[in-house]
Design a protein around this motif. Structure first.
Motif, mmCIF file in Angstrom:
data_model
loop_
_atom_site.group_PDB
_atom_site.id
_atom_site.type_symbol
_atom_site.label_atom_id
_atom_site.label_comp_id
_atom_site.label_asym_id
_atom_site.label_seq_id
_atom_site.Cartn_x
_atom_site.Cartn_y
_atom_site.Cartn_z
ATOM 1 N N ASP A 20 -1.090 -7.668 -19.734
ATOM 2 C CA ASP A 20 -0.451 -7.661 -21.158
ATOM 3 C C ASP A 20 1.145 -7.079 -21.309
ATOM 4 O OD1 ASP A 20 -0.603 -7.432 -24.208
ATOM 5 O OD2 ASP A 20 -0.135 -5.506 -23.800
ATOM 6 N N LEU A 21 1.385 -5.936 -20.385
ATOM 7 C CA LEU A 21 2.739 -5.447 -20.461
ATOM 8 C C LEU A 21 3.586 -6.568 -19.772
ATOM 9 C CD1 LEU A 21 4.818 -3.371 -20.819
ATOM 10 C CD2 LEU A 21 4.059 -2.350 -18.667
ATOM 11 N N ALA A 22 3.473 -7.043 -18.754
ATOM 12 C CA ALA A 22 4.123 -8.211 -18.226
ATOM 13 C C ALA A 22 4.460 -9.551 -18.996
ATOM 14 C CB ALA A 22 3.429 -8.527 -16.805
ATOM 15 N N LEU A 23 3.467 -9.735 -19.969
ATOM 16 C CA LEU A 23 3.506 -10.739 -20.752
ATOM 17 C C LEU A 23 4.477 -10.591 -21.968
ATOM 18 C CD1 LEU A 23 -0.060 -12.289 -20.563
ATOM 19 C CD2 LEU A 23 2.119 -13.651 -19.531
ATOM 20 N N ARG A 24 4.376 -9.297 -22.384
ATOM 21 C CA ARG A 24 5.189 -8.959 -23.467
ATOM 22 C C ARG A 24 6.555 -8.722 -23.030
ATOM 23 N NH1 ARG A 24 4.171 -3.930 -25.396
ATOM 24 N NH2 ARG A 24 2.501 -3.588 -23.835
ATOM 25 N N LEU A 25 6.796 -8.270 -21.661
ATOM 26 C CA LEU A 25 8.150 -8.020 -21.116
ATOM 27 C C LEU A 25 8.681 -9.451 -20.927
ATOM 28 C CD1 LEU A 25 7.455 -5.268 -18.588
ATOM 29 C CD2 LEU A 25 8.978 -5.243 -20.519
ATOM 30 N N GLN A 33 10.274 -10.647 -11.257
ATOM 31 C CA GLN A 33 10.309 -11.181 -9.675
ATOM 32 C C GLN A 33 9.302 -10.541 -8.819
ATOM 33 O OE1 GLN A 33 14.661 -10.745 -9.413
ATOM 34 N NE2 GLN A 33 14.444 -13.044 -9.564
ATOM 35 N N GLU A 34 9.009 -11.372 -8.107
ATOM 36 C CA GLU A 34 8.131 -11.031 -6.852
ATOM 37 C C GLU A 34 9.196 -10.310 -5.714
ATOM 38 O OE1 GLU A 34 5.399 -12.734 -3.433
ATOM 39 O OE2 GLU A 34 5.251 -13.438 -5.036
ATOM 40 N N ASN A 35 8.941 -9.252 -5.436
ATOM 41 C CA ASN A 35 9.621 -8.577 -4.229
ATOM 42 C C ASN A 35 8.571 -8.334 -3.068
ATOM 43 O OD1 ASN A 35 11.002 -7.013 -2.345
ATOM 44 N ND2 ASN A 35 11.933 -5.484 -3.998
ATOM 45 N N ALA A 36 8.973 -9.200 -1.955
ATOM 46 C CA ALA A 36 7.960 -9.327 -0.776
ATOM 47 C C ALA A 36 8.222 -8.060 -0.060
ATOM 48 C CB ALA A 36 8.261 -10.802 0.111
ATOM 49 N N ARG A 37 9.126 -7.257 -0.283
ATOM 50 C CA ARG A 37 9.473 -6.109 0.598
ATOM 51 C C ARG A 37 9.067 -4.903 -0.043
ATOM 52 N NH1 ARG A 37 15.502 -6.414 1.826
ATOM 53 N NH2 ARG A 37 15.453 -7.212 -0.444
ATOM 54 N N ALA A 38 8.458 -4.978 -1.307
ATOM 55 C CA ALA A 38 7.939 -3.833 -2.055
ATOM 56 C C ALA A 38 6.894 -3.230 -1.507
ATOM 57 C CB ALA A 38 7.891 -4.275 -3.605
#
Length: 143
Positions: A20-25, A33-38
């Motif tokens: 929900d938070l991601a969609l509202r953002l 964005q995806e960060n493969a190194r995270a």
């Protein structure tokens, strides 16, 4: 983030508060964005029985709120496919599976790592039990 309000306290139990938070953002122009190194570290010990308990809780609790607010995302994520509120015909499947589901979870959970069966069969069994648990939760919901 302050403009968005952070996590919505209406999501009272496990599940969907992060989505929900991601969609509202994203709806407010914030690109995720995806960060493969995270690196992500989960401190809880993850077992099939715990995942299935969480799926029951999510299906019974936050799922209906998320589905009302974000119906397209709910369907796209695949949860609607195993939600009895969206597919009442799944009640017959629940009636067949539910007497066995808890026993299968208890049997498989401590043995998944040591069972000498192909990974694809283990993965299919896990997916089936997780979906059946979510279905069970959707039938327990108090919408």
């Amino acid at each position: 983030m302050h403009r968005i309000g952070g996590f919505d306290p209406a999501f009272l139990c496990y599940g969907f508060e992060d989505r929900d938070l991601a969609l509202r953002l994203e709806a407010n122009g914030i690109r995720i964005q995806e960060n493969a190194r995270a690196a992500v570290s989960h401190e809880d010990d993850l077992h099939l029985d715990g995942v299935c308990r969480k799926m029951v809780e999510a299906g019974a609790g936050n799922a209906s709120l998320f589905a009302r607010r974000h119906p397209d995302s709910y369907r796209a994520l695949g949860y609607a496919r195993c939600d009895a509120r969206h597919h009442p015909s799944l009640r017959w499947l629940h009636a067949i599976m539910e007497p066995w589901r808890p026993h299968l979870i208890r049997f498989l959970s401590p043995r998944l790592d040591t069972l000498n069966i192909p990974f694809s069969i283990k993965a299919s069994a896990v997916k089936m039990l997780v979906a059946a648990s979510y279905l069970h939760g959707s039938l327990r919901a108090r919408d």
